[in-house]
Motif scaffolding. Sequence first.
Motif, PDB file in Angstrom:
ATOM      1  N   THR A  64       2.002   6.230  -6.970  1.00 44.71           N
ATOM      2  CA  THR A  64       0.668   6.885  -7.854  1.00 44.71           C
ATOM      3  C   THR A  64      -0.139   8.059  -7.089  1.00 44.71           C
ATOM      4  O   THR A  64      -0.836   8.804  -7.546  1.00 44.71           O
ATOM      5  CB  THR A  64      -0.478   5.795  -7.972  1.00 44.71           C
ATOM      6  OG1 THR A  64      -0.782   5.212  -6.739  1.00 44.71           O
ATOM      7  CG2 THR A  64       0.295   4.543  -8.837  1.00 44.71           C
ATOM      8  N   ALA A  88       0.814  -1.206  -0.004  1.00 43.95           N
ATOM      9  CA  ALA A  88       0.289   0.076  -0.099  1.00 43.95           C
ATOM     10  C   ALA A  88       0.837   1.341   0.012  1.00 43.95           C
ATOM     11  O   ALA A  88       0.468   2.104  -0.616  1.00 43.95           O
ATOM     12  CB  ALA A  88      -0.744   0.016   1.331  1.00 43.95           C
ATOM     13  N   THR A 111      -1.715   5.326 -12.583  1.00 51.98           N
ATOM     14  CA  THR A 111      -2.122   4.114 -11.594  1.00 51.98           C
ATOM     15  C   THR A 111      -2.602   2.944 -12.525  1.00 51.98           C
ATOM     16  O   THR A 111      -2.359   1.829 -11.957  1.00 51.98           O
ATOM     17  CB  THR A 111      -3.251   4.856 -10.954  1.00 51.98           C
ATOM     18  OG1 THR A 111      -3.136   5.735 -10.060  1.00 51.98           O
ATOM     19  CG2 THR A 111      -4.223   3.428 -10.081  1.00 51.98           C
ATOM     20  N   ARG A 115       2.282   1.580  -3.423  1.00 49.43           N
ATOM     21  CA  ARG A 115       1.291   2.361  -4.371  1.00 49.43           C
ATOM     22  C   ARG A 115       1.081   3.717  -4.056  1.00 49.43           C
ATOM     23  O   ARG A 115       1.073   4.600  -5.067  1.00 49.43           O
ATOM     24  CB  ARG A 115      -0.050   1.633  -4.275  1.00 49.43           C
ATOM     25  CG  ARG A 115      -1.051   1.925  -5.166  1.00 49.43           C
ATOM     26  CD  ARG A 115      -2.258   1.079  -5.030  1.00 49.43           C
ATOM     27  NE  ARG A 115      -2.062  -0.271  -5.436  1.00 49.43           N
ATOM     28  CZ  ARG A 115      -1.873  -0.748  -6.693  1.00 49.43           C
ATOM     29  NH1 ARG A 115      -2.579   0.219  -7.718  1.00 49.43           N
ATOM     30  NH2 ARG A 115      -1.972  -1.924  -7.044  1.00 49.43           N
ATOM     31  N   ALA A 116       0.887   4.184  -2.946  1.00 48.95           N
ATOM     32  CA  ALA A 116       0.711   5.462  -2.383  1.00 48.95           C
ATOM     33  C   ALA A 116       1.729   6.596  -3.203  1.00 48.95           C
ATOM     34  O   ALA A 116       1.720   7.547  -3.601  1.00 48.95           O
ATOM     35  CB  ALA A 116       0.539   5.693  -1.064  1.00 48.95           C
ATOM     36  N   SER A 142       0.910  15.385   1.884  1.00 46.85           N
ATOM     37  CA  SER A 142      -0.160  14.648   1.269  1.00 46.85           C
ATOM     38  C   SER A 142      -1.123  15.535   0.887  1.00 46.85           C
ATOM     39  O   SER A 142      -2.024  15.090  -0.006  1.00 46.85           O
ATOM     40  CB  SER A 142      -0.347  13.117   1.576  1.00 46.85           C
ATOM     41  OG  SER A 142      -1.086  13.576   3.075  1.00 46.85           O
ATOM     42  N   VAL A 189      -2.035   7.735  -4.487  1.00 46.49           N
ATOM     43  CA  VAL A 189      -3.273   6.981  -3.999  1.00 46.49           C
ATOM     44  C   VAL A 189      -3.251   6.887  -2.506  1.00 46.49           C
ATOM     45  O   VAL A 189      -2.405   6.174  -1.915  1.00 46.49           O
ATOM     46  CB  VAL A 189      -3.732   5.742  -4.603  1.00 46.49           C
ATOM     47  CG1 VAL A 189      -5.077   5.177  -4.117  1.00 46.49           C
ATOM     48  CG2 VAL A 189      -4.039   5.982  -6.370  1.00 46.49           C
ATOM     49  N   ASP A 190      -4.186   7.544  -1.644  1.00 45.29           N
ATOM     50  CA  ASP A 190      -4.169   7.045  -0.108  1.00 45.29           C
ATOM     51  C   ASP A 190      -3.032   7.632   0.652  1.00 45.29           C
ATOM     52  O   ASP A 190      -2.848   7.051   1.512  1.00 45.29           O
ATOM     53  CB  ASP A 190      -4.434   5.855  -0.004  1.00 45.29           C
ATOM     54  CG  ASP A 190      -5.849   5.403  -0.473  1.00 45.29           C
ATOM     55  OD1 ASP A 190      -6.879   6.135  -0.311  1.00 45.29           O
ATOM     56  OD2 ASP A 190      -6.081   4.106  -0.838  1.00 45.29           O
ATOM     57  N   ARG A 191      -2.333   8.751   0.097  1.00 44.32           N
ATOM     58  CA  ARG A 191      -1.121   9.037   1.062  1.00 44.32           C
ATOM     59  C   ARG A 191      -1.587   9.766   2.203  1.00 44.32           C
ATOM     60  O   ARG A 191      -0.715   9.713   3.140  1.00 44.32           O
ATOM     61  CB  ARG A 191      -0.490  10.192   0.106  1.00 44.32           C
ATOM     62  CG  ARG A 191       0.353   9.643  -1.234  1.00 44.32           C
ATOM     63  CD  ARG A 191       1.380  10.639  -1.741  1.00 44.32           C
ATOM     64  NE  ARG A 191       2.333  10.204  -2.950  1.00 44.32           N
ATOM     65  CZ  ARG A 191       3.263  10.946  -3.153  1.00 44.32           C
ATOM     66  NH1 ARG A 191       3.274  12.123  -2.810  1.00 44.32           N
ATOM     67  NH2 ARG A 191       3.904  10.386  -3.969  1.00 44.32           N
ATOM     68  N   ALA A 192      -2.767  10.090   2.305  1.00 42.39           N
ATOM     69  CA  ALA A 192      -3.220  10.551   3.672  1.00 42.39           C
ATOM     70  C   ALA A 192      -3.199   9.762   4.799  1.00 42.39           C
ATOM     71  O   ALA A 192      -3.502  10.178   5.825  1.00 42.39           O
ATOM     72  CB  ALA A 192      -4.603  11.318   3.462  1.00 42.39           C
ATOM     73  N   LYS A 193      -3.279   8.404   4.311  1.00 42.86           N
ATOM     74  CA  LYS A 193      -3.236   7.445   5.401  1.00 42.86           C
ATOM     75  C   LYS A 193      -2.023   7.430   6.228  1.00 42.86           C
ATOM     76  O   LYS A 193      -2.022   6.815   7.389  1.00 42.86           O
ATOM     77  CB  LYS A 193      -3.664   5.826   4.918  1.00 42.86           C
ATOM     78  CG  LYS A 193      -4.854   5.960   4.201  1.00 42.86           C
ATOM     79  CD  LYS A 193      -5.178   4.437   3.554  1.00 42.86           C
ATOM     80  CE  LYS A 193      -6.525   4.184   3.094  1.00 42.86           C
ATOM     81  NZ  LYS A 193      -6.729   3.001   2.662  1.00 42.86           N
ATOM     82  N   TRP A 194      -0.871   7.840   5.440  1.00 38.29           N
ATOM     83  CA  TRP A 194       0.272   7.863   6.468  1.00 38.29           C
ATOM     84  C   TRP A 194       0.875   9.174   6.285  1.00 38.29           C
ATOM     85  O   TRP A 194       1.904   9.547   5.667  1.00 38.29           O
ATOM     86  CB  TRP A 194       1.248   6.951   5.713  1.00 38.29           C
ATOM     87  CG  TRP A 194       0.950   5.357   5.821  1.00 38.29           C
ATOM     88  CD1 TRP A 194       1.124   4.623   6.534  1.00 38.29           C
ATOM     89  CD2 TRP A 194       0.279   4.807   4.544  1.00 38.29           C
ATOM     90  NE1 TRP A 194       0.503   3.396   6.436  1.00 38.29           N
ATOM     91  CE2 TRP A 194      -0.228   3.687   4.984  1.00 38.29           C
ATOM     92  CE3 TRP A 194      -0.230   5.203   3.259  1.00 38.29           C
ATOM     93  CZ2 TRP A 194      -0.686   2.522   4.227  1.00 38.29           C
ATOM     94  CZ3 TRP A 194      -0.745   4.216   2.658  1.00 38.29           C
ATOM     95  CH2 TRP A 194      -1.016   2.794   2.914  1.00 38.29           C
TER      96      TRP A 194
END
Length: 212
Positions: free
Chosen positions: A127, A120, A151, A123-124, A141, A129-134
């Motif tokens: 691309t 994950a 992507t 991929r973040a 982000s 995608v979903d960088r805000a999760k970390w």
Amino acid sequence: MTTAPRSPRLLLLSTVLLAVAGIALLGVPHGQEQPAPPSTAYATTDPSSAATVPPASKPTAGTDPSATSAASTPSAVESALPPHGEGVPGDPAIQRNLEAAWPSDLPPHDERELLTAGRALLRADATGVDRAKWPEVFPHSGQAVAPAFATARFRIQAAIARRDGSPGRAVVHLVWAGMDRGGTFTDLRITDWHFTRTMKKGAATWTPQPRT
């Protein structure tokens, strides 16, 4: 753009792959001419570069089977890296080579957790995608940044999770393919994500470390 930190483990992987080719050469009987090497495969410690690694050689026609090295058997030949640009069908061979070069040393549940997080994160990173999760890994982000890789053309080819010097540290080693903003598609890219084991809400978990 994602970059691949230098790691002693990458040197180990490259050494093992080169050893496969070396053992195959030893299997040729003395005085017999060695055939021209097949097309090269590629591995890289940097997303923008690649280093050639010759796959294991097949035995020369007419070689006495009893004198053929074990490195020239079908199982050894199958373990060679696939040719550059092989596509999805070549991914299982890359996974086998990673696992053979770096034997498992983590409990299964830790390995699963690390692989899920490592995939994950890559991929973040590649691309966007979903960088805000970390937020600790991608502190910017929230800003609008064009992704480095498309992507639709991003693919993880193989991945392993292993200890990184101590039980409380681990590294996820990933091989992947992607098309950059310039339209160049390259496979066999290599990226490492490092983790430390921490306690959160009374439970042990693996925390990714920011890129340096």
